[in-house]
Design a protein around this motif. Structure first.
Motif, PDB file in Angstrom:
ATOM      1  N   ALA A  72       0.683  -1.401   0.088  1.00 31.99           N
ATOM      2  CA  ALA A  72      -0.035  -0.096  -0.147  1.00 31.99           C
ATOM      3  C   ALA A  72       0.798   1.361   0.171  1.00 31.99           C
ATOM      4  O   ALA A  72       0.269   2.461  -0.521  1.00 31.99           O
ATOM      5  CB  ALA A  72      -0.870   0.013   1.256  1.00 31.99           C
ATOM      6  N   TRP A  73       2.061   1.275   0.616  1.00 31.70           N
ATOM      7  CA  TRP A  73       2.887   2.214   0.747  1.00 31.70           C
ATOM      8  C   TRP A  73       4.036   2.402  -0.210  1.00 31.70           C
ATOM      9  O   TRP A  73       4.505   3.639  -0.696  1.00 31.70           O
ATOM     10  CB  TRP A  73       3.398   2.219   2.160  1.00 31.70           C
ATOM     11  N   ARG A  74       4.322   1.386  -0.717  1.00 28.62           N
ATOM     12  CA  ARG A  74       5.589   1.307  -1.659  1.00 28.62           C
ATOM     13  C   ARG A  74       7.042   1.892  -1.371  1.00 28.62           C
ATOM     14  O   ARG A  74       7.304   2.913  -1.724  1.00 28.62           O
ATOM     15  CB  ARG A  74       5.107   1.788  -2.841  1.00 28.62           C
ATOM     16  N   PRO A  75       7.678   1.264  -0.334  1.00 29.69           N
ATOM     17  CA  PRO A  75       8.762   2.176   0.266  1.00 29.69           C
ATOM     18  C   PRO A  75       9.941   1.794  -0.540  1.00 29.69           C
ATOM     19  O   PRO A  75       9.673   1.040  -1.390  1.00 29.69           O
ATOM     20  CB  PRO A  75       9.249   1.139   1.482  1.00 29.69           C
ATOM     21  N   HIS A  76      11.042   2.749  -0.654  1.00 33.02           N
ATOM     22  CA  HIS A  76      12.054   2.558  -1.479  1.00 33.02           C
ATOM     23  C   HIS A  76      13.043   1.813  -0.784  1.00 33.02           C
ATOM     24  O   HIS A  76      14.276   1.358  -1.587  1.00 33.02           O
ATOM     25  CB  HIS A  76      12.621   4.123  -1.634  1.00 33.02           C
ATOM     26  N   LEU A  77      13.027   1.643   0.446  1.00 32.21           N
ATOM     27  CA  LEU A  77      14.166   0.904   1.435  1.00 32.21           C
ATOM     28  C   LEU A  77      13.637   0.197   2.285  1.00 32.21           C
ATOM     29  O   LEU A  77      12.654   0.880   3.231  1.00 32.21           O
ATOM     30  CB  LEU A  77      15.224   1.671   1.508  1.00 32.21           C
ATOM     31  N   TRP A  78      14.131  -0.961   2.670  1.00 33.04           N
ATOM     32  CA  TRP A  78      13.717  -1.566   4.142  1.00 33.04           C
ATOM     33  C   TRP A  78      14.865  -1.772   5.032  1.00 33.04           C
ATOM     34  O   TRP A  78      15.922  -1.931   4.573  1.00 33.04           O
ATOM     35  CB  TRP A  78      13.306  -3.208   3.675  1.00 33.04           C
ATOM     36  N   LEU A  79      14.383  -1.156   6.315  1.00 28.68           N
ATOM     37  CA  LEU A  79      15.485  -1.023   7.278  1.00 28.68           C
ATOM     38  C   LEU A  79      14.907  -1.786   8.469  1.00 28.68           C
ATOM     39  O   LEU A  79      13.947  -1.364   9.346  1.00 28.68           O
ATOM     40  CB  LEU A  79      15.603   0.514   7.641  1.00 28.68           C
ATOM     41  N   SER A  80      15.883  -2.794   8.825  1.00 30.34           N
ATOM     42  CA  SER A  80      15.408  -3.569  10.122  1.00 30.34           C
ATOM     43  C   SER A  80      16.345  -3.312  11.132  1.00 30.34           C
ATOM     44  O   SER A  80      17.772  -3.301  10.906  1.00 30.34           O
ATOM     45  CB  SER A  80      15.361  -5.207   9.737  1.00 30.34           C
ATOM     46  N   TYR A  81      16.060  -2.986  12.411  1.00 28.03           N
ATOM     47  CA  TYR A  81      17.037  -2.632  13.625  1.00 28.03           C
ATOM     48  C   TYR A  81      17.171  -3.865  14.587  1.00 28.03           C
ATOM     49  O   TYR A  81      16.180  -4.381  15.148  1.00 28.03           O
ATOM     50  CB  TYR A  81      16.429  -1.368  14.100  1.00 28.03           C
ATOM     51  N   HIS A  82      18.374  -4.239  14.644  1.00 31.79           N
ATOM     52  CA  HIS A  82      18.766  -5.094  15.634  1.00 31.79           C
ATOM     53  C   HIS A  82      18.537  -6.529  15.413  1.00 31.79           C
ATOM     54  O   HIS A  82      17.516  -7.028  16.261  1.00 31.79           O
ATOM     55  CB  HIS A  82      18.417  -4.778  17.299  1.00 31.79           C
ATOM     56  N   SER A  83      18.923  -7.096  14.391  1.00 30.81           N
ATOM     57  CA  SER A  83      18.575  -8.703  14.249  1.00 30.81           C
ATOM     58  C   SER A  83      19.990  -9.250  15.125  1.00 30.81           C
ATOM     59  O   SER A  83      21.020  -9.147  14.868  1.00 30.81           O
ATOM     60  CB  SER A  83      18.463  -8.957  12.786  1.00 30.81           C
ATOM     61  N   TYR A  84      19.260 -10.621  15.969  1.00 31.97           N
ATOM     62  CA  TYR A  84      20.556 -11.396  16.234  1.00 31.97           C
ATOM     63  C   TYR A  84      19.939 -12.750  16.725  1.00 31.97           C
ATOM     64  O   TYR A  84      18.709 -13.016  16.416  1.00 31.97           O
ATOM     65  CB  TYR A  84      21.151 -10.646  17.508  1.00 31.97           C
ATOM     66  N   ALA A  87      16.461 -12.783  18.134  1.00 32.05           N
ATOM     67  CA  ALA A  87      15.351 -12.130  17.714  1.00 32.05           C
ATOM     68  C   ALA A  87      15.610 -11.760  16.152  1.00 32.05           C
ATOM     69  O   ALA A  87      16.016 -10.842  15.765  1.00 32.05           O
ATOM     70  CB  ALA A  87      15.044 -10.803  18.334  1.00 32.05           C
ATOM     71  N   PRO A  88      15.822 -12.989  15.356  1.00 25.90           N
ATOM     72  CA  PRO A  88      16.255 -12.900  14.109  1.00 25.90           C
ATOM     73  C   PRO A  88      15.412 -11.934  13.088  1.00 25.90           C
ATOM     74  O   PRO A  88      14.094 -12.301  13.554  1.00 25.90           O
ATOM     75  CB  PRO A  88      16.539 -14.145  13.519  1.00 25.90           C
ATOM     76  N   ASP A  89      15.721 -11.555  12.175  1.00 16.36           N
ATOM     77  CA  ASP A  89      14.856 -10.790  11.187  1.00 16.36           C
ATOM     78  C   ASP A  89      14.225 -11.784  10.096  1.00 16.36           C
ATOM     79  O   ASP A  89      15.013 -12.140   9.372  1.00 16.36           O
ATOM     80  CB  ASP A  89      15.581  -9.521  10.596  1.00 16.36           C
ATOM     81  N   VAL A  90      12.976 -12.150  10.469  1.00 19.24           N
ATOM     82  CA  VAL A  90      12.421 -13.383   9.384  1.00 19.24           C
ATOM     83  C   VAL A  90      11.556 -12.399   8.331  1.00 19.24           C
ATOM     84  O   VAL A  90      10.814 -13.197   7.705  1.00 19.24           O
ATOM     85  CB  VAL A  90      11.873 -14.391  10.050  1.00 19.24           C
ATOM     86  N   ILE A  91      11.431 -11.061   8.193  1.00 20.63           N
ATOM     87  CA  ILE A  91      10.427 -10.567   7.430  1.00 20.63           C
ATOM     88  C   ILE A  91      11.196  -9.638   6.668  1.00 20.63           C
ATOM     89  O   ILE A  91      10.807  -9.740   5.346  1.00 20.63           O
ATOM     90  CB  ILE A  91       9.471  -9.535   8.305  1.00 20.63           C
ATOM     91  N   GLY A  92      12.234  -9.094   6.779  1.00 17.78           N
ATOM     92  CA  GLY A  92      13.008  -8.038   6.232  1.00 17.78           C
ATOM     93  C   GLY A  92      13.591  -8.725   4.661  1.00 17.78           C
ATOM     94  O   GLY A  92      13.289  -8.125   3.555  1.00 17.78           O
ATOM     95  N   PRO A  93      14.307  -9.825   4.823  1.00 15.54           N
ATOM     96  CA  PRO A  93      14.817 -10.400   3.753  1.00 15.54           C
ATOM     97  C   PRO A  93      13.814 -11.073   2.561  1.00 15.54           C
ATOM     98  O   PRO A  93      14.082 -10.690   1.489  1.00 15.54           O
ATOM     99  CB  PRO A  93      15.409 -11.746   4.229  1.00 15.54           C
ATOM    100  N   TRP A  94      12.606 -11.461   3.320  1.00 19.63           N
ATOM    101  CA  TRP A  94      11.428 -11.771   2.292  1.00 19.63           C
ATOM    102  C   TRP A  94      11.025 -10.648   1.378  1.00 19.63           C
ATOM    103  O   TRP A  94      11.031 -10.740   0.199  1.00 19.63           O
ATOM    104  CB  TRP A  94      10.663 -12.633   3.109  1.00 19.63           C
ATOM    105  N   LEU A  95      10.644  -9.654   2.267  1.00 18.26           N
ATOM    106  CA  LEU A  95       9.909  -8.466   1.526  1.00 18.26           C
ATOM    107  C   LEU A  95      10.867  -7.501   0.706  1.00 18.26           C
ATOM    108  O   LEU A  95      10.171  -7.136  -0.246  1.00 18.26           O
ATOM    109  CB  LEU A  95       9.025  -7.751   2.658  1.00 18.26           C
ATOM    110  N   SER A  96      11.824  -7.583   1.159  1.00 21.87           N
ATOM    111  CA  SER A  96      12.734  -6.647   0.385  1.00 21.87           C
ATOM    112  C   SER A  96      13.046  -7.083  -0.978  1.00 21.87           C
ATOM    113  O   SER A  96      13.296  -6.660  -1.937  1.00 21.87           O
ATOM    114  CB  SER A  96      14.235  -6.258   1.034  1.00 21.87           C
ATOM    115  N   ARG A  97      13.213  -8.437  -1.051  1.00 25.26           N
ATOM    116  CA  ARG A  97      13.168  -9.220  -2.433  1.00 25.26           C
ATOM    117  C   ARG A  97      12.263  -9.447  -3.051  1.00 25.26           C
ATOM    118  O   ARG A  97      11.980  -8.812  -4.410  1.00 25.26           O
ATOM    119  CB  ARG A  97      13.680 -10.675  -1.827  1.00 25.26           C
TER     120      ARG A  97
END
Length: 373
Positions: A72-84, A87-97
């Motif tokens: 709905a928003w169409r971002p230009h960039l995905w930024l995830s803060y503090h993955s380790y 609490a690994p980031d399981v959203i950013g890698p999929w959606l940015s692709r």
């Protein structure tokens, strides 16, 4: 530039404050202040989600929620803060692709030892996958660089020093008088200040160490008081331990909103928090911006935000007696304490000013977006 934001470890609006949340909020505020739109795409908290009943279902819901908002928003960039690994980031890698936009990780962490244990192995591999997908990994902790270099190519890795908005923590004499009067402190009282969350682990250890060290000054003729700002699940234990070691020397102020902390820093004469295994410690920057010298331990990343011998004193080896003597000496040596305080203000403005750090970060992000376009 429209930036999709996600915090795997803790959403921006989570009720329990922490240093990581403070940095994340400051980052979003700074990006918006630089003229960029920044929206949180999901409030899914990834911390140990695979251990919980229904955790994977909630993770899928988080991905779907973020996908709908992103479309709905169409971002230009995905930024995830503090993955380790917790609490690994399981959203950013999929959606940015899927969205075909650059994927950036800010303050990720990486440690190969976590793949050796069954309890942390899955979190380790999920976090490593996120790091391998990142077009850019940005850390604010020099201690994490060597480990990150094992999995992130150098041309995708950047260091940006931790920072705060100094104007939020200016020393104000009017606020100093109000807070000190509220607790019945006179001009002769020396006020030690500490700010911490009362939670298990290293925060608990630091507070216990502090109370034990300051107990060595309990009978000193100098009229000093310790003001403790904070709350948390261990409140009863922390209050009892402090009373046993320090008696009437300690005062508890409870939780104070970050926007009002400057008043308590202003009321203090010295900031004391040991910082056992502290990753960085934003409270040290806040205190120094208000002109408070720091006494802490030389552990973790504390040395990256406190300049030993210039803005405070760092003690080695968790030596409680040495900690006590450092506090006592600074309280008795007002000229040195005030000189440390003046240098602390300049140090934060010059080396840990979030306005400057974000300008550099924004340049990196804009370059990524331009290249992707």
């Amino acid at each position: 530039m429209r930036i999709a934001f996600y915090g795997p470890n803790k959403p921006l609006g989570h009720s329990n404050p922490s240093g990581d949340q403070t940095i994340a909020r400051g980052l979003v505020q700074a990006l918006e202040g630089a003229g960029h739109a920044c929206r949180e795409m999901s409030r899914f908290r990834a911390r140990w989600f695979w251990r919980e009943k229904g955790g994977w279902h909630r993770a899928v819901q988080g991905v779907v929620e973020a996908f709908r908002r992103s479309m709905a928003w169409r971002p230009h960039l995905w930024l995830s803060y503090h993955s380790y690994y917790k609490a690994p980031d399981v959203i950013g890698p999929w959606l940015s692709r899927l969205l075909r936009i650059p994927y950036v990780l800010v303050q990720p962490m990486y440690g190969t030892k976590y793949r050796r244990h069954a309890a942390t192995r899955l979190g380790f591999y999920l976090n490593r996958w996120a790091l391998q997908c990142a077009h850019l990994a940005v850390t604010n902790n020099r201690n994490d660089l060597e480990a990150l270099e094992r999995v992130v190519p150098l041309n995708r890795l950047a260091y940006v020093a931790p920072g705060i908005f100094p104007e939020m923590f200016e020393r104000r004499e009017a606020a100093r008088r109000v807070v000190r009067a509220h607790y019945g402190f006179t001009a002769h009282h020396a006020v030690l200040l500490t700010v911490a969350r009362f939670r298990p682990g290293v925060k608990r250890k630091s507070l216990h160490f502090l109370f034990h060290a300051l107990a060595g000054m309990r009978e000193d003729p100098l009229p000093w008081r310790l003001v403790v700002v904070g709350d948390g699940p261990l409140e009863a234990e922390i209050h009892e331990t402090a009373a046993r070691h320090l008696g009437r020397r300690v005062v508890f102020a409870g939780r104070v909103a970050r926007r009002d902390l400057y008043a308590y820093y202003s009321a203090g004469d010295l900031f004391v928090f040991p910082g056992i295994r502290e990753s960085l410690g934003m409270v040290y920057l806040e205190a120094q911006a208000c002109g408070l010298p720091v006494v802490a331990l030389r552990e973790g990343g504390v040395g990256q935000v406190v300049c030993d011998g210039l803005t405070g004193i760092l003690i080695c080896h968790r030596d409680a007696q040495a900690y006590t003597e450092a506090v006592r000496n600074l309280l008795q040596n007002e000229p040195q304490r005030l000189a440390f305080g003046r240098k602390a203000v300049r140090y934060v403005h010059r080396h840990h000013n979030l306005h400057r750090q974000v300008r550099y970060l924004v340049g990196l992000l804009e370059s990524l977006v331009e290249h992707a376009a």
